[in-house]
Design a protein around this motif. Structure first.
Motif, PDB file in Angstrom:
ATOM      1  N   ILE A 289       6.907  -2.412   9.890  1.00  0.00           N
ATOM      2  CA  ILE A 289       6.737  -2.291   8.438  1.00  0.00           C
ATOM      3  C   ILE A 289       5.335  -1.795   8.120  1.00  0.00           C
ATOM      4  O   ILE A 289       5.126  -0.963   7.222  1.00  0.00           O
ATOM      5  CB  ILE A 289       7.021  -3.643   7.752  1.00  0.00           C
ATOM      6  CG1 ILE A 289       8.493  -4.030   7.936  1.00  0.00           C
ATOM      7  CG2 ILE A 289       6.664  -3.586   6.272  1.00  0.00           C
ATOM      8  CD1 ILE A 289       8.846  -5.385   7.356  1.00  0.00           C
ATOM      9  N   GLY A 290       4.352  -2.302   8.869  1.00  0.00           N
ATOM     10  CA  GLY A 290       2.982  -1.824   8.686  1.00  0.00           C
ATOM     11  C   GLY A 290       2.852  -0.352   9.004  1.00  0.00           C
ATOM     12  O   GLY A 290       2.117   0.391   8.333  1.00  0.00           O
ATOM     13  N   VAL A 291       3.546   0.121  10.045  1.00  0.00           N
ATOM     14  CA  VAL A 291       3.521   1.545  10.394  1.00  0.00           C
ATOM     15  C   VAL A 291       4.099   2.369   9.240  1.00  0.00           C
ATOM     16  O   VAL A 291       3.551   3.411   8.852  1.00  0.00           O
ATOM     17  CB  VAL A 291       4.315   1.799  11.688  1.00  0.00           C
ATOM     18  CG1 VAL A 291       4.360   3.292  12.003  1.00  0.00           C
ATOM     19  CG2 VAL A 291       3.689   1.039  12.857  1.00  0.00           C
ATOM     20  N   ALA A 292       5.224   1.892   8.683  1.00  0.00           N
ATOM     21  CA  ALA A 292       5.855   2.626   7.578  1.00  0.00           C
ATOM     22  C   ALA A 292       4.974   2.621   6.329  1.00  0.00           C
ATOM     23  O   ALA A 292       4.908   3.616   5.600  1.00  0.00           O
ATOM     24  CB  ALA A 292       7.220   2.002   7.276  1.00  0.00           C
ATOM     25  N   ARG A 293       4.288   1.533   6.079  1.00  0.00           N
ATOM     26  CA  ARG A 293       3.391   1.474   4.915  1.00  0.00           C
ATOM     27  C   ARG A 293       2.206   2.423   5.086  1.00  0.00           C
ATOM     28  O   ARG A 293       1.748   3.051   4.126  1.00  0.00           O
ATOM     29  CB  ARG A 293       2.882   0.045   4.722  1.00  0.00           C
ATOM     30  CG  ARG A 293       3.918  -0.912   4.135  1.00  0.00           C
ATOM     31  CD  ARG A 293       3.360  -2.319   4.071  1.00  0.00           C
ATOM     32  NE  ARG A 293       4.271  -3.235   3.385  1.00  0.00           N
ATOM     33  CZ  ARG A 293       4.095  -4.554   3.315  1.00  0.00           C
ATOM     34  NH1 ARG A 293       3.030  -5.110   3.909  1.00  0.00           N
ATOM     35  NH2 ARG A 293       4.952  -5.314   2.676  1.00  0.00           N
ATOM     36  N   ALA A 294       1.692   2.506   6.315  1.00  0.00           N
ATOM     37  CA  ALA A 294       0.528   3.362   6.566  1.00  0.00           C
ATOM     38  C   ALA A 294       0.841   4.829   6.319  1.00  0.00           C
ATOM     39  O   ALA A 294      -0.074   5.630   6.069  1.00  0.00           O
ATOM     40  CB  ALA A 294       0.031   3.157   8.004  1.00  0.00           C
ATOM     41  N   ALA A 295       2.132   5.190   6.371  1.00  0.00           N
ATOM     42  CA  ALA A 295       2.508   6.588   6.155  1.00  0.00           C
ATOM     43  C   ALA A 295       2.219   7.040   4.719  1.00  0.00           C
ATOM     44  O   ALA A 295       2.158   8.242   4.444  1.00  0.00           O
ATOM     45  CB  ALA A 295       3.978   6.791   6.481  1.00  0.00           C
TER      46      ALA A 295
END
Length: 452
Positions: A289-295
């Motif tokens: 989820i953090g990876v997706a938010r960082a996008a």
């Protein structure tokens, strides 16, 4: 050379990166609150695999399987691959510096060069690279727990296969002994029939018992071979003669089961490798989820180089021959057609799916332990009753034979007593195997013994 100020700036930016992944919280154990007392607490003696198997041949057979089983080997290689993939991903958190040395010659003369280059190093301001590394780490941990689960299952399967072979060898031995006894009785009955002491019907009944035992001897001979083949498939090698169970193997002494006092709970279930595997997969889904938010945030990359060039080797590092370049780049998402939002929603759904899978793993663990303990509760009484039944059948046969010799009863009573004893002895072998299999089930469902 790359200026120290640039490296200091990169380190400062890295130290201040933001973690956009949600905080991980372990879900509460999804098991019935009033059923937790059925789960055993660890015994103080802390029994593990080496202490659990009493029979030395069985213990060495298990070790042979752990060394040669192909499925377990694949699981181990998967762990090594997951570890390598984590190291690859984790390496992206550090800048990569390449050195280069070159020389060229043309009609204008000779040119020599040497330099260092930093290529497209991402400043992890929003934790994207770090969370990708954490996700790879959780995947590695999950794969390792999967390997442990496969190992525990293999140990239980091998032990079960070995004990099944031992039980069928004992059944074969019992069938052979019964056949010899019935043949001796048939020879006696043939003489008595020739003297007119018994009828032809009684003689035919005696012959049918001999034929029945011949059938059992042949059937168990084939079954023993099939058992051996099944065991050798698990071993990944031929079963050495010195590790094979004896035909008179005492199944009751093959493994040791520590008494399991009623106690707590979920902590024991959550130690199982399959439950830990599900939890690491859940942790990995939370990190994603953090990876997706960082996008949604800008990505900043640095490219830098420093070097020297000269037409002569002696002047390569002289003052005035050096050069450097520094090129930051910024990538900012403006319009993506909703792809980033969809990726974030997908990551959240993956997290919800992982939570459900974790709950299912805990519930499955609870059911398996509860089932094994439910079977365990009645086994002692069933074994005692079956042993009493065998002893009673032996007395009935002895009395029937004595009465038959005295002429007080017919051959039919003797034949019935022989059948009853043979059936009771076979059932006792079955029940002893069931009791040992239940011990193995407990070993497996408790995560490979009682060691924390």
């Amino acid at each position: 050379m790359i200026r120290p100020q640039l490296l200091s700036l990169a380190a400062l930016l890295l130290s201040g990166c933001v973690n956009l992944a949600p905080e991980y919280r372990q879900p509460a154990a999804a098991i019935p609150a009033d059923g937790a007392a059925a789960v055993p607490a660890p015994d103080p003696s802390q029994v593990g695999r080496s202490e659990f198997f009493v029979d030395a041949r069985l213990r060495r057979t298990v070790e042979l399987a752990l060394a040669n089983n192909r499925d377990l080997r694949v699981s181990t290689l998967n762990v090594q691959r997951a570890r390598a993939q984590y190291r690859i991903q984790d390496a992206a958190r550090l800048p990569g510096v390449d050195a280069s040395v070159g020389a060229s010659r043309s009609n204008n003369g000779t040119s020599l060069s040497a330099g260092l280059a930093l290529s497209a190093f991402e400043l992890d301001l929003f934790g994207r690279v770090r969370t990708l590394s954490e996700a790879a780490l959780q995947s590695y941990f999950a794969t390792e727990e999967g390997r442990r689960s496969a190992e525990i299952s293999l140990v239980a399967e091998v032990a079960n296969a070995w004990l099944t072979l031992a039980a069928d060898l004992e059944r074969q031995r019992l069938a052979g002994q019964t056949q010899e006894t019935r043949r001796a009785s048939l020879a006696l009955d043939e003489r008595r029939h020739a003297l007119g002491a018994i009828t032809g019907l009684a003689l035919a009944q005696s012959q049918s018992l001999v034929d029945s035992s011949r059938l059992d001897v042949a059937r168990y001979a084939a079954q023993v071979e099939q058992d051996r083949h099944a065991l050798e498939l698990l071993l990944g090698a031929a079963l050495p003669a010195d590790l094979a169970p004896a035909s008179e193997q005492n199944l009751a002494d093959a493994s040791r089961l520590v008494e399991l006092p009623a106690g707590v709970p979920a902590e024991l279930l959550q130690r199982r490798p399959d439950v830990l595997q599900a939890e690491h997969q859940l942790r990995g889904s939370v990190v994603q989820i953090g990876v997706a938010r960082a996008a949604f945030f800008p990505r900043i990359s640095l490219t830098a180089s420093a070097g020297t060039a000269s037409s002569e080797l002696s002047g390569l590092f002289k003052s005035g021959s050096g050069s450097w370049s520094f090129g930051p780049s910024l990538s900012l998402p403006i319009f993506d057609g909703g792809a980033n939002a969809a990726a974030l929603e997908s990551a959240r759904l993956d997290r919800d799916i992982a939570v459900a899978q974790y709950d299912k793993a805990v519930q499955t663990a609870f059911r398996e332990v509860a089932d094994a303990l439910s079977v365990r509760a009645s086994l002692a009484e069933r074994l005692a009753a079956q042993q009493a039944l065998v002893a009673n059948a032996e007395r009935q046969l002895s009395l029937a034979q004595a009465l038959h010799r005295a002429g007080s009863t017919g051959m039919l009573e003797v034949l019935d007593a022989q059948r009853s004893l043979y059936a009771a002895q076979q059932s006792l072998i079955d029940l002893r195997l069931t009791e040992q299999s239940n011990r193995l089930d407990l070993y497996k469902v408790l995560g490979g013994g009682w060691k924390t």
